[in-house]
Design an enzyme around this catalytic site. Structure first.
Site, mmCIF file in Angstrom:
data_model
loop_
_atom_site.group_PDB
_atom_site.id
_atom_site.type_symbol
_atom_site.label_atom_id
_atom_site.label_comp_id
_atom_site.label_asym_id
_atom_site.label_seq_id
_atom_site.Cartn_x
_atom_site.Cartn_y
_atom_site.Cartn_z
ATOM 1 N N HIS A 58 -42.374 -79.843 -81.149
ATOM 2 C CA HIS A 58 -41.424 -80.527 -80.268
ATOM 3 C C HIS A 58 -41.949 -81.902 -79.865
ATOM 4 O O HIS A 58 -41.206 -82.887 -79.848
ATOM 5 C CB HIS A 58 -41.192 -79.717 -78.982
ATOM 6 N N GLU A 112 -37.241 -80.250 -89.248
ATOM 7 C CA GLU A 112 -36.868 -79.693 -90.549
ATOM 8 C C GLU A 112 -37.257 -78.228 -90.699
ATOM 9 O O GLU A 112 -36.879 -77.598 -91.689
ATOM 10 C CB GLU A 112 -37.490 -80.514 -91.675
ATOM 11 N N LYS A 113 -37.999 -77.665 -89.725
ATOM 12 C CA LYS A 113 -38.263 -76.222 -89.808
ATOM 13 C C LYS A 113 -36.945 -75.460 -89.809
ATOM 14 O O LYS A 113 -36.788 -74.462 -90.506
ATOM 15 C CB LYS A 113 -39.137 -75.754 -88.642
ATOM 16 N N SER A 140 -41.926 -71.613 -81.090
ATOM 17 C CA SER A 140 -42.117 -70.963 -79.792
ATOM 18 C C SER A 140 -42.370 -69.468 -79.966
ATOM 19 O O SER A 140 -43.051 -68.838 -79.154
ATOM 20 C CB SER A 140 -40.887 -71.188 -78.913
#
Length: 281
Positions: free
Chosen positions: A36, A149-150, A187
């Site tokens: 992030h 892009e994940k 996360s």
């Protein structure tokens, strides 16, 4: 750093921006990590002002259990963001602020982009994503919005949303940030024990090998090899592995030199669902 919890506060905070300056938006659901932060840093570098939203969006969860388990770490998130810039605007709305009395997603036609991979396994997920992203884009009115892009399928769907709704914003794709052993930062990684977290690095190892094999073998061969590789990993359960066209996200039928392909994967590690992807050519 200014924290706004209502739409009116946010509107006032961005109202003074000079017309010649650009405004960036980084939408997040909190539980921030260095992936992030890389998006936020890019937004800060490219814009006069950046808004970071922190909102756990209920309509994109297909399982109530996952929504309840999603980590809420606002204080830690704010500490991370302070280290990036003290001039950020942080938007932390409540559920009622974003949805009023009716928490439900809008219906979209993403022209099939939402029917494969994540869409095939998560009911109504992308309608929920589209609903909150459209709401944030219309509220903030940024010049640029940043997405990792994940979640490559989500990125393509958001581009389609912006095109269909004619929202004047540039969608900026940001590279995947990985842990030292290759696991894509997420996360959800915080829910893994240290040993399993290390073991989950096998996901990226497999993608790298699949990329090499794709240069020499057929897509069917590569898919079968990946399935076989995970059958030897009892702690990691493969949900899907797909090779798809980058633009259409349709599974590959015939390898064409003129087309770009990407490999997509979803794996359960100790009950925690992890996704990743890699460009193949």
């Amino acid at each position: 750093m200014l924290i706004c919890s209502t739409k009116n506060e946010l509107k006032k905070a961005v109202a003074g921006l000079e017309p010649t300056n650009t405004l960036g938006l980084v939408p997040t659901m909190g539980a921030l990590h260095q992936g992030h932060i890389s998006l936020v840093k890019m937004a800060v570098d490219e814009n006069a002002l950046t808004v970071v939203s922190i909102f756990v969006n209920p309509t994109q969860f297909d399982k109530q259990e996952d929504l309840e388990k999603y980590p809420k770490t606002l204080e830690a998130d704010l500490d991370l963001l302070k280290n990036v810039s003290d001039e950020l605007i942080i938007f932390t709305p409540s559920e009622s602020e974003m949805y009023g009395n009716q928490v439900e997603s809008k219906a979209y036609d993403f022209e099939g982009l939402d029917q494969v991979m994540e869409g095939a396994f998560r009911d109504d997920h992308f309608n929920g994503v589209g609903t909150i992203v459209e709401a944030l884009l219309r509220l903030v009115e940024p010049n640029k919005a940043y997405f990792g892009e994940k979640d490559f399928q989500q990125l393509q769907i958001i581009k389609k949303l912006v095109e269909q709704k004619q929202i004047p914003v540039e969608i900026i794709p940001c590279p995947i940030v990985r842990e030292a052993h290759g696991l894509a930062m997420s996360s959800r990684n915080e829910r893994l024990g240290s040993a399993l977290r290390l073991k989950a690095g096998f996901i990226y190892e497999t993608l790298l090998t699949a990329k090499t094999k794709f240069g020499m073998k057929s897509a069917i061969y590569v898919k079968d090899w990946v399935t076989s590789a995970f059958e030897k990993q009892p702690e990691l359960e493969l949900e899907y592995f797909e090779i798809a066209n980058v633009k259409t996200l349709k599974p590959i039928e015939e390898k064409l030199k003129s087309e770009k392909y990407r490999a997509f994967i979803a794996v359960y590690a100790g009950g925690v669902r992890l996704i990743d992807n890699i460009a193949l050519n």
